[in-house]
Design a protein around this motif. Sequence first.
Motif, PDB file in Angstrom:
ATOM      1  N   VAL A   1      38.420 -17.150  15.165  1.00 45.72           N
ATOM      2  CA  VAL A   1      39.263 -15.959  15.282  1.00 45.72           C
ATOM      3  C   VAL A   1      38.465 -14.682  15.539  1.00 45.72           C
ATOM      4  N   SER A   2      37.201 -14.624  15.098  1.00 42.21           N
ATOM      5  CA  SER A   2      36.437 -13.380  15.251  1.00 42.21           C
ATOM      6  C   SER A   2      35.498 -13.386  16.456  1.00 42.21           C
TER       7      SER A   2
ATOM      8  N   MET B   1      45.560 -20.729  15.523  1.00 40.01           N
ATOM      9  CA  MET B   1      44.512 -21.483  14.831  1.00 40.01           C
ATOM     10  C   MET B   1      45.126 -22.349  13.732  1.00 40.01           C
ATOM     11  N   ASP B   2      45.997 -21.757  12.942  1.00 39.78           N
ATOM     12  CA  ASP B   2      46.622 -22.521  11.858  1.00 39.78           C
ATOM     13  C   ASP B   2      47.580 -23.569  12.401  1.00 39.78           C
ATOM     14  N   TYR B   3      48.263 -23.252  13.491  1.00 40.71           N
ATOM     15  CA  TYR B   3      49.243 -24.182  14.054  1.00 40.71           C
ATOM     16  C   TYR B   3      48.556 -25.442  14.570  1.00 40.71           C
ATOM     17  N   ALA B   4      47.361 -25.286  15.119  1.00 35.39           N
ATOM     18  CA  ALA B   4      46.611 -26.458  15.577  1.00 35.39           C
ATOM     19  C   ALA B   4      46.309 -27.384  14.416  1.00 35.39           C
ATOM     20  N   SER B   5      45.996 -26.811  13.272  1.00 34.62           N
ATOM     21  CA  SER B   5      45.743 -27.611  12.081  1.00 34.62           C
ATOM     22  C   SER B   5      46.996 -28.371  11.654  1.00 34.62           C
ATOM     23  N   ALA B   6      48.150 -27.697  11.677  1.00 38.62           N
ATOM     24  CA  ALA B   6      49.410 -28.344  11.285  1.00 38.62           C
ATOM     25  C   ALA B   6      49.776 -29.471  12.249  1.00 38.62           C
TER      26      ALA B   6
END
Length: 283
Positions: A169-170, A179-184
């Motif tokens: 993200v940085s 980023m979080d959605y890819a994990s889900a």
Amino acid sequence: MTILGFSLVLAAAFAHATWNFLVKRLNGGPELLWLFAALSLPVYGPFALCLAVTFEGWSGPAVLALLGTAILHLGYFLLLQAGYRVGDLSVIYPTARATGPVLSSLLALLLLGQALPAQAALGGAIIVFGVMMLTGGPEGSARPVKSLLYGLAVGTLIGAYTVWDAWGVSVLLIPPVLMDYASAIGRSVLLYPYARRRWDKVQTLWHDHRWEVMAIAVLNSGAYILVLYALTFTPVIYVAPLREVSVLIAVLLGSVLLGEGQLARRMGWAVVILAGVSILATS
């Protein structure tokens, strides 16, 4: 540390401790992990789709970052749930949250080149020390060794995914929701065969605990998205220790509502953690 960054991480801490408490109370297996990951997809899907279409930084490293976060978070959730089925929330959670910031701060210094101001180092060290003492050794749990080992293993994965996601993200500027959605997505796809084989348990969870499962789905992703947004403009060495405020809430929930005891002693160490938070937040 900015007020915005502090506020985002503090809000995330409350959400994080709450969904951990719900997971422990339901005492489910990987079928629970699959269910709340799958339920989070339609909740955050419209935001993720819009960001995926408008994101201009698609590249090999970006795809690698998304695949990596899915794998690391899957390992984290599987270990966390396994630990909660055999150990105490008020030991596993603090141990994991103490180990995570130590490793993530060290990796951030080595791999991301982030500086470590003296006041921030002092505040972070006090927080981690207070969290470690919350475990209380053998007298703090009926299952001390097993709980402690699970906590250390979970903390190692926390340190790894924190620095990996901070890079995403940085440095690569991947939107936090994406980023979080890819994990889900990764958890939903990889765990589906297992959930399908235990479909009766999935249906029972949904029938008996649908509101708790929905709360976990919303709070789990929401908490980490807040952290990821903070990481876009706040160094890991500030964010990782400050997330440990969630330990105060988890200890209270575990000691009072789950009957794990030791409330007075653990809240004494909570005061130490709050002192570290104050030093870190003003650095």
